[in-house]
Design an enzyme around this catalytic site. Sequence first.
Site, PDB file in Angstrom:
ATOM      1  N   TYR A  14     -63.185-111.587  -6.351  1.00 20.48           N
ATOM      2  CA  TYR A  14     -62.512-111.170  -5.125  1.00 20.48           C
ATOM      3  C   TYR A  14     -61.824-112.317  -4.385  1.00 20.48           C
ATOM      4  CZ  TYR A  14     -65.279-107.033  -6.048  1.00 20.48           C
ATOM      5  OH  TYR A  14     -65.830-105.936  -6.640  1.00 20.48           O
ATOM      6  N   HIS A  19     -58.628-108.224   0.865  1.00 17.05           N
ATOM      7  CA  HIS A  19     -59.876-107.814   1.513  1.00 17.05           C
ATOM      8  C   HIS A  19     -60.713-109.031   1.936  1.00 17.05           C
ATOM      9  CE1 HIS A  19     -61.845-104.212   2.652  1.00 17.05           C
ATOM     10  NE2 HIS A  19     -62.736-104.120   1.693  1.00 17.05           N
ATOM     11  N   TYR A  64     -71.523-107.845   0.177  1.00 18.58           N
ATOM     12  CA  TYR A  64     -70.357-107.000  -0.078  1.00 18.58           C
ATOM     13  C   TYR A  64     -69.938-106.364   1.242  1.00 18.58           C
ATOM     14  CZ  TYR A  64     -70.627-107.884  -5.029  1.00 18.58           C
ATOM     15  OH  TYR A  64     -70.631-108.523  -6.239  1.00 18.58           O
ATOM     16  N   ASN A  66     -69.060-103.517   2.577  1.00 17.75           N
ATOM     17  CA  ASN A  66     -69.581-102.308   3.211  1.00 17.75           C
ATOM     18  C   ASN A  66     -70.991-102.443   3.772  1.00 17.75           C
ATOM     19  OD1 ASN A  66     -67.140-101.303   2.426  1.00 17.75           O
ATOM     20  ND2 ASN A  66     -67.945 -99.880   0.913  1.00 17.75           N
ATOM     21  N   ASN A 112     -64.968-100.022   6.726  1.00 17.19           N
ATOM     22  CA  ASN A 112     -66.386 -99.823   6.402  1.00 17.19           C
ATOM     23  C   ASN A 112     -67.278-101.013   6.753  1.00 17.19           C
ATOM     24  OD1 ASN A 112     -66.057 -97.194   5.502  1.00 17.19           O
ATOM     25  ND2 ASN A 112     -65.504 -97.861   3.442  1.00 17.19           N
TER      26      ASN A 112
END
Length: 191
Positions: A14, A19, A64, A66, A112
């Site tokens: 990532y 994000h 992560y 969320n 989220n």
Amino acid sequence: MYLIAGLGNPSKTYEGTRHNVGFAMIDAIADAFQIDVTTKKHKAIVGRGVIEGMKVILAKPQTYMNLSGESIREIADFYKIDPENMIIIYDDISLDVGRLRIRKKGSAGGHNGIKNIIAHLGTDVFPRIKVGIGEKPQGWDLADYVLSKYSKEEQQALREASDDVIGAVKLMVMDNIDAAMNQYNAKKRDV
């Protein structure tokens, strides 16, 4: 003491994605103030330092996106940091790349990570810096878009945004969020 947390997803997969702009901004803040963000604790990678005379904890939750609230709550409880003394930095698809929107509080707006933080803290009253990552192109899946990388032009806008985030954080830790909002919410980026 302030908690300044940037949201993102752990692992090399990532790195450099839209994000993970929160992680990128924490890295920029750490570089600007020579804060070593390498300690693993509280389900995060953290570093302690000083910005404008205020003690700060910089954090990149490793739960992560969320589940960001798990880490944020653990840090807040350990250091006894009130939500008003937190600055959460995260991505926003409704803003052009590199645009900032600073808020004192607010709903999750469909994000989220913020939704999870609100659930864990039991309040939406915490300052945040939204960093624009641009609108999802037509036909793209949202998950694919937020996990995509930036173009060269967008990378330049992001470098400029990191300077703005650093300036905003300096004002915010001096309890001058209104000045940060006035100075940085209106700035436009040319991409």
